[in-house]
Design a protein around this motif. Structure first.
Motif, PDB file in Angstrom:
ATOM      1  N   ILE A 233       0.867  -1.179   0.000  1.00  0.00           N
ATOM      2  CA  ILE A 233       0.000   0.000   0.000  1.00  0.00           C
ATOM      3  C   ILE A 233       0.904   1.231   0.000  1.00  0.00           C
ATOM      4  O   ILE A 233       1.828   1.336   0.808  1.00  0.00           O
ATOM      5  N   GLY A 234       0.664   2.153  -0.922  1.00  0.00           N
ATOM      6  CA  GLY A 234       1.479   3.357  -1.003  1.00  0.00           C
ATOM      7  C   GLY A 234       0.978   4.429  -0.062  1.00  0.00           C
ATOM      8  O   GLY A 234      -0.093   5.014  -0.282  1.00  0.00           O
ATOM      9  N   LEU A 235       1.727   4.694   1.012  1.00  0.00           N
ATOM     10  CA  LEU A 235       1.268   5.669   2.007  1.00  0.00           C
ATOM     11  C   LEU A 235       1.120   7.064   1.408  1.00  0.00           C
ATOM     12  O   LEU A 235       0.180   7.793   1.743  1.00  0.00           O
ATOM     13  N   GLU A 236       2.069   7.443   0.520  1.00  0.00           N
ATOM     14  CA  GLU A 236       1.993   8.779  -0.076  1.00  0.00           C
ATOM     15  C   GLU A 236       0.738   8.924  -0.942  1.00  0.00           C
ATOM     16  O   GLU A 236       0.084   9.980  -0.941  1.00  0.00           O
ATOM     17  N   ARG A 237       0.387   7.862  -1.669  1.00  0.00           N
ATOM     18  CA  ARG A 237      -0.805   7.936  -2.523  1.00  0.00           C
ATOM     19  C   ARG A 237      -2.081   7.998  -1.680  1.00  0.00           C
ATOM     20  O   ARG A 237      -3.002   8.764  -1.957  1.00  0.00           O
ATOM     21  N   ILE A 238      -2.126   7.157  -0.642  1.00  0.00           N
ATOM     22  CA  ILE A 238      -3.274   7.207   0.270  1.00  0.00           C
ATOM     23  C   ILE A 238      -3.374   8.598   0.892  1.00  0.00           C
ATOM     24  O   ILE A 238      -4.466   9.171   1.014  1.00  0.00           O
ATOM     25  N   ALA A 239      -2.227   9.164   1.268  1.00  0.00           N
ATOM     26  CA  ALA A 239      -2.228  10.458   1.957  1.00  0.00           C
ATOM     27  C   ALA A 239      -2.782  11.564   1.073  1.00  0.00           C
ATOM     28  O   ALA A 239      -3.610  12.375   1.524  1.00  0.00           O
ATOM     29  N   PHE A 240      -2.345  11.618  -0.194  1.00  0.00           N
ATOM     30  CA  PHE A 240      -2.834  12.758  -0.990  1.00  0.00           C
ATOM     31  C   PHE A 240      -4.318  12.613  -1.321  1.00  0.00           C
ATOM     32  O   PHE A 240      -5.025  13.606  -1.492  1.00  0.00           O
ATOM     33  N   LEU A 241      -4.817  11.369  -1.333  1.00  0.00           N
ATOM     34  CA  LEU A 241      -6.250  11.184  -1.554  1.00  0.00           C
ATOM     35  C   LEU A 241      -7.051  11.574  -0.314  1.00  0.00           C
ATOM     36  O   LEU A 241      -8.074  12.256  -0.406  1.00  0.00           O
ATOM     37  N   LEU A 242      -6.581  11.140   0.850  1.00  0.00           N
ATOM     38  CA  LEU A 242      -7.321  11.442   2.085  1.00  0.00           C
ATOM     39  C   LEU A 242      -7.157  12.891   2.513  1.00  0.00           C
ATOM     40  O   LEU A 242      -7.997  13.428   3.232  1.00  0.00           O
ATOM     41  N   GLN A 243      -6.065  13.531   2.116  1.00  0.00           N
ATOM     42  CA  GLN A 243      -5.840  14.927   2.496  1.00  0.00           C
ATOM     43  C   GLN A 243      -6.450  15.908   1.501  1.00  0.00           C
ATOM     44  O   GLN A 243      -6.354  17.125   1.673  1.00  0.00           O
ATOM     45  N   GLY A 244      -7.044  15.372   0.415  1.00  0.00           N
ATOM     46  CA  GLY A 244      -7.760  16.226  -0.527  1.00  0.00           C
ATOM     47  C   GLY A 244      -6.877  17.114  -1.367  1.00  0.00           C
ATOM     48  O   GLY A 244      -7.297  18.213  -1.770  1.00  0.00           O
ATOM     49  N   VAL A 245      -5.639  16.658  -1.631  1.00  0.00           N
ATOM     50  CA  VAL A 245      -4.734  17.427  -2.492  1.00  0.00           C
ATOM     51  C   VAL A 245      -4.542  16.667  -3.793  1.00  0.00           C
ATOM     52  O   VAL A 245      -4.965  15.521  -3.945  1.00  0.00           O
ATOM     53  N   ASP A 246      -3.863  17.310  -4.741  1.00  0.00           N
ATOM     54  CA  ASP A 246      -3.810  16.744  -6.091  1.00  0.00           C
ATOM     55  C   ASP A 246      -2.676  15.754  -6.312  1.00  0.00           C
ATOM     56  O   ASP A 246      -2.686  15.018  -7.300  1.00  0.00           O
ATOM     57  N   ASN A 247      -1.674  15.737  -5.459  1.00  0.00           N
ATOM     58  CA  ASN A 247      -0.539  14.848  -5.694  1.00  0.00           C
ATOM     59  C   ASN A 247       0.242  14.645  -4.407  1.00  0.00           C
ATOM     60  O   ASN A 247      -0.008  15.319  -3.398  1.00  0.00           O
ATOM     61  N   MET A 248       1.194  13.717  -4.441  1.00  0.00           N
ATOM     62  CA  MET A 248       1.952  13.368  -3.238  1.00  0.00           C
ATOM     63  C   MET A 248       2.854  14.503  -2.750  1.00  0.00           C
ATOM     64  O   MET A 248       3.214  14.560  -1.578  1.00  0.00           O
ATOM     65  N   TYR A 249       3.203  15.449  -3.645  1.00  0.00           N
ATOM     66  CA  TYR A 249       4.095  16.541  -3.266  1.00  0.00           C
ATOM     67  C   TYR A 249       3.399  17.574  -2.383  1.00  0.00           C
ATOM     68  O   TYR A 249       4.062  18.416  -1.775  1.00  0.00           O
ATOM     69  N   GLU A 250       2.077  17.477  -2.316  1.00  0.00           N
ATOM     70  CA  GLU A 250       1.314  18.431  -1.520  1.00  0.00           C
ATOM     71  C   GLU A 250       0.836  17.838  -0.196  1.00  0.00           C
ATOM     72  O   GLU A 250       0.029  18.450   0.508  1.00  0.00           O
ATOM     73  N   THR A 251       1.365  16.653   0.145  1.00  0.00           N
ATOM     74  CA  THR A 251       0.985  16.025   1.410  1.00  0.00           C
ATOM     75  C   THR A 251       1.780  16.622   2.562  1.00  0.00           C
ATOM     76  O   THR A 251       2.754  17.355   2.368  1.00  0.00           O
ATOM     77  N   ASP A 252       1.380  16.243   3.777  1.00  0.00           N
ATOM     78  CA  ASP A 252       1.939  16.884   4.964  1.00  0.00           C
ATOM     79  C   ASP A 252       3.434  16.662   5.141  1.00  0.00           C
ATOM     80  O   ASP A 252       4.115  17.480   5.761  1.00  0.00           O
ATOM     81  N   GLN A 253       3.988  15.563   4.614  1.00  0.00           N
ATOM     82  CA  GLN A 253       5.412  15.286   4.805  1.00  0.00           C
ATOM     83  C   GLN A 253       6.293  15.907   3.721  1.00  0.00           C
ATOM     84  O   GLN A 253       7.514  15.900   3.857  1.00  0.00           O
ATOM     85  N   VAL A 254       5.683  16.425   2.658  1.00  0.00           N
ATOM     86  CA  VAL A 254       6.459  16.948   1.528  1.00  0.00           C
ATOM     87  C   VAL A 254       6.183  18.426   1.281  1.00  0.00           C
ATOM     88  O   VAL A 254       7.108  19.196   0.983  1.00  0.00           O
ATOM     89  N   ARG A 255       4.942  18.850   1.406  1.00  0.00           N
ATOM     90  CA  ARG A 255       4.546  20.222   1.061  1.00  0.00           C
ATOM     91  C   ARG A 255       5.334  21.301   1.821  1.00  0.00           C
ATOM     92  O   ARG A 255       5.645  22.359   1.240  1.00  0.00           O
ATOM     93  N   PRO A 256       5.692  21.115   3.106  1.00  0.00           N
ATOM     94  CA  PRO A 256       6.426  22.185   3.782  1.00  0.00           C
ATOM     95  C   PRO A 256       7.730  22.570   3.087  1.00  0.00           C
ATOM     96  O   PRO A 256       8.099  23.750   3.053  1.00  0.00           O
ATOM     97  N   VAL A 257       8.449  21.595   2.526  1.00  0.00           N
ATOM     98  CA  VAL A 257       9.688  21.908   1.815  1.00  0.00           C
ATOM     99  C   VAL A 257       9.381  22.659   0.523  1.00  0.00           C
ATOM    100  O   VAL A 257      10.069  23.622   0.161  1.00  0.00           O
TER     101      VAL A 257
END
Length: 889
Positions: A233-257
């Motif tokens: 299971i891809g955590l980054e893919r699950i995260a961007f779907l559940l967080q309502g963003v368009d891609n993995m780069y906008e998830t909580d572990q990546v977007r701040p950078v």
């Protein structure tokens, strides 16, 4: 839902289903043919193939992974990331398709307030292998997904294998999330549209795969000893779907950078242009580099180090393209650490080391950029002076290969200079390099034995090591391997691998070389010389043995005999490694951590994280602290305990090493030195005798190496130095305490004499100048002096004489080409005046063609250029090239 929470829920769900929770393995793969851990199942492959008995029937993990094969796609799609986290549940002959499908569907669709992820079944699609009726029917039975949203696809998408012969393989079933019509066309995963995001892959491992068939398929060797389940299971893919963003780069572990990079550059993210891609690349690569350095990878020029260096330099390049040319890592890495520390606390604990390595690499590359810029400027000037509109592809390749310039950076600089880049030549050189690398990789893989031959022996149990307390031990032969195949016996003259049920011989590991020794048996008059001892698979020891006499057969009783002298000296060296490591921390601080080591009888080396050379005073202090510990006769204590207890005591672990739940801690001087180590050691430090530090050097921008002789070898080296000092005092006829001053005086006298000789040689050359000018010839309206000068003091003499000759020839069109031989190698200088350049004469072009004849290269500006080579005997041919080029104008 935060990514760390997804991780927690995933592990909790499968723990509740009686799965053993297994911590993530290192990103550094244990497989010598693979650089990184590329999937969650990689650490479990030995259990799936049956090579190593599984310690539990079912397991779950969230594994850190790195993949770089799609690095050019990072930032361009919603799902491509270099570092990612893969959750998995695994069954080793316990459950199979029905349970795996049920677990996946239940976890995905259970409401969030009940511990699940809360996906709506109406948003899910499933694919199965085209012939897998069983999986298709289980999906209908166990889920609310209708048949029309369960698609049958071919082997290219729904048949999985470990990627190499001997690994597991089988059909798979994938689960997709439909993002809706705003993201693409209708039709389900079969359309291969980005609208459908794969979030889970269930692999039903039933077979052992064979060799490739050459058409993308592979043969199947038969059923595995047990059917296994591997899911991802891809955590980054699950995260961007559940967080309502368009891609993995906008998830909580990546977007701040990403946001911090946007602030530094003054660019706005979200406009859909190239800047968005660049910001995503920066965010992805910073996080990936953070995690790689955490797991002990250091920037370098090959292997894993090169991949890390490439990621870091791509960050710098993309920040440059965003308009930032100053150092940015001190701004970006702390942000990434803050985003990752909840899921991986070690990134915060070890951030001082991580940041030091990253920041030093950025500074190094910024300096390298300056050097590469100078080479680029010279090449660009030469191209424009020669009337060319493109930079030589070989120059672009050199900038890439030597200075780390990505080709698009070189193309950007070329465009600014009004030039193109010869991409055909660049691409050709890149292909040649890739083919060389592939050939080298194939050679390395070919040199490795097929590990499947060991699986039957490993199934009999682990090889017991009794060598900590016994140098001789009785054992039984459980297997013999000759030329990669299992055989029943071996005779005198053969070299084979012998597998025993227990051994007193230490197998190479933890930086310590293998024991020397022998095997012997009264049965068959067998005697064997042990050439090597290795651990080809976890828990199994293989002895490479030259059969000296008699025969050996499976089930024979044998005696393992360790060379006691070699073992003692190897133990001295290994214990000395621990002392030097502790002394480094005393001297330099906790950042001077061990990154690698090697020790054998009488010798040790230790690599440690540090970016500056050690001063003579520091090296002396390091040696003194180490030998003080020897004199203090510390007791060396080894204890087995849980990994958590060892860490609580402050025991140090080597980055990249894999440790079980029970570890062996070696303690010297109480808390002064506590390390996890499986090697052999002395009982007391006084048994080491003496440590003689013989060298300190660089092994990378942020890594240093110290080397030392130990014990008898240390004394022998000191004795050799003493004999040399005696010889010097006798030859120089001075007391020992005056030897250094006398040698320095002689060296100074020699320098002065050489300087005077060089001055005389230069004067002699200048005296010959009128004679050389008289030999000028007319070529195309130009006076040309093209001469071999013979032996000269150095290339500078050739250059100064050529410039003086050009001045004496006056304002009429003139060309001077001189070749001299210095230290056995030729040096050529060509100088032209303005009148000759007006007629088309170009010094750089002439040096280039002449240097090829000399077996080298060179270049420069149209007025003066310099080159060299390897073969001075070709001076006549080189000067002929100069004349021919002038005649062609």
């Amino acid at each position: 839902m935060l990514t760390a929470e997804i991780k927690r829920r995933f592990l909790k769900f499968f723990e509740d289903q009686q799965h053993t929770v297994v911590p993530s393995a290192s990103l550094v793969s244990e497989d010598p043919t693979v650089m990184f851990t590329i999937a969650g199942m990689v650490p479990f492959i030995p259990y799936m193939t049956g090579m190593v008995p599984a310690p539990y029937p079912r397991a779950t993990s969230v594994q850190k992974c790195i993949r770089t094969n799609d690095i050019e796609e990072v930032g361009k799609t919603p799902r491509h990331g270099t570092f990612f986290q893969m959750g998995g549940n695994f069954s080793f002959g316990d459950y199979f398709k029905k349970e795996a499908i049920g677990f996946a569907y239940t976890f995905l669709t259970t409401p969030q307030d009940q511990g699940g992820l809360g996906f709506n079944p109406d948003d899910l699609w499933v694919t199965v292998y085209k012939d897998d009726d069983e999986a298709f029917n289980y999906w209908l039975e166990l889920s609310d997904i209708p048949a029309e949203r369960i698609q049958r696809l071919g082997a290219d998408t729904n048949y999985w294998s470990a990627g190499k012969p001997g690994g597991p393989a089988g059909p798979d079933s994938e689960i997709f999330f439909d993002r809706g019509p705003a993201y693409g066309i209708d039709g389900g995963p079969a359309t291969d549209d980005d609208r459908y995001v794969e979030i889970w892959n269930l692999v039903f491992m039933q077979y052992e795969r064979g060799a490739d068939n050459g058409d993308g398929t592979f043969e199947l060797l038969g059923e595995l000893p047990q059917k296994n389940i591997d899911t991802g299971i891809g955590l980054e893919r699950i995260a961007f779907l559940l967080q309502g963003v368009d891609n993995m780069y906008e998830t909580d572990q990546v977007r701040p950078v990403l946001d911090r990079a946007a602030e530094l550059s003054g660019r706005v993210y979200g406009n859909g242009g190239e800047d968005d891609v660049r910001l995503r690349v920066v965010a992805d690569h910073v996080r990936s580099a953070l995690m790689l350095i955490t797991d002990g990878v250091q920037p370098g020029n090959e292997g894993r180090g090169y991949i890390l260096r490439r990621l870091l330099r791509r960050v710098i390049r993309n920040m440059r393209l965003l308009g930032v040319e100053t150092a940015t890592f001190p701004e970006l890495f702390p942000v990434s650490m803050a985003a990752m520390k909840d899921a991986y606390p070690e990134v915060e604990r070890d951030f001082d080391r991580i940041s030091r390595i990253a920041y030093a690499e950025e500074q190094t590359f910024l300096r390298t950029l300056a050097q590469g810029n100078a080479i680029f400027a010279e090449a660009a000037d030469a191209a424009k002076s020669g009337g060319l509109n493109a930079l030589d592809g070989a120059v672009a390749f050199k900038l890439h290969d030597t200075f780390g310039f990505p080709i698009d950076l070189t193309m950007e600089m070329a465009a600014e200079a009004g030039l193109n880049v010869n991409r055909d030549k660049f691409d050709s050189l890149m292909r040649e390099q890739v083919e060389r690398a592939k050939a080298d990789a194939r050679a390395r893989r070919g040199a490795l034995a097929d590990l499947s031959v060991y699986s039957a022996f490993r199934a009999m149990g682990e090889t017991a090591f009794v060598g900590y307390t016994e140098l001789e031990a009785q054992s039984r032969v459980i297997g013999i391997i000759a030329n990669g195949e299992s055989v029943t016996s071996a005779s005198a003259g053969e070299t084979v691998e012998i597998i025993l049920n227990e051994t007193s011989l230490y197998a190479e590991s933890g930086g310590q070389d293998a024991d020397h020794g022998s095997l012997r048996s009264a049965v068959g008059g067998f005697e064997g010389r042990v050439l090597d001892v290795q651990k080809p698979v976890q828990g199994l020891v293989a002895h490479t043995v030259e059969v000296v006499a008699g025969t050996i057969a499976v089930d024979d009783e044998v005696e393992t005999v360790v060379d006691a002298v070699y073992r003692r000296q190897a133990s001295e060296a290994h214990s000395a490694t621990h002392l030097i490591h502790a002394a480094l921390r005393d001297t330099l601080g906790p950042d001077a951590h061990q990154t690698g080591s090697y020790n054998k009888a009488g010798y040790m080396r230790l690599d440690f994280g540090w970016s500056e050379p050690l001063s003579a005073e520091t090296r002396s202090e390091l040696e003194e602290i180490t030998n003080r510990a020897v004199r203090q006769d510390y007791e060396v204590i080894t204890r087995e305990m849980s990994l958590d207890d060892a860490k609580a005591l402050g025991a140090r672990a080597l980055f990249g090493e894999k440790y079980g739940s029970v570890v062996r801690m070696v303690e010297i001087g109480g808390p002064w030195s506590r390390e996890l180590c499986g090697g052999t050691h002395v009982a007391n430090t006084s048994q080491i005798g003496l440590v003689n530090l013989i060298g300190e050097s660089s092994v990378g921008a942020t890594n240093r190496r110290v080397e030392a002789f130990v014990g008898r070898d240390a004394f022998s080296d000191f004795a050799a130095e003493r004999a040399l000092v005696r010889e010097l005092t006798s030859g120089l006829r001075v007391p020992r305490d005056q030897v250094a001053d006398r040698v320095a005086s002689l060296v100074n006298e020699l320098k002065q004499a050489n300087k005077r000789i060089a001055e005389l040689e230069s004067a002699k050359l200048r005296d010959k100048l009128p004679e050389l000018l008289d030999q000028a010839e007319q070529i195309g309206g130009m006076r040309v002096v093209a001469t071999f000068l013979g032996t000269v003091a150095g290339a500078d003499d050739v250059r100064s004489l050529a410039l003086e000759a050009r001045e004496r020839l006056g304002s009429d069109a003139a060309v001077v080409a001189f070749i001299g031989e210095a230290n056995g190698k030729p040096s050529i200088v060509v100088a032209t005046n303005q009148a000759a350049r007006d007629l088309g004469a170009n010094a750089g072009a002439m040096v280039k063609v002449a240097s090829k004849q000399l077996g080298g290269g060179g270049g420069g500006k149209p007025d003066v250029a310099q080159g060299g080579g390897q073969d001075a005997t070709q001076h006549a041919a080189a000067l002929t090239e100069v004349r021919d080029l002038l005649r062609s104008l």
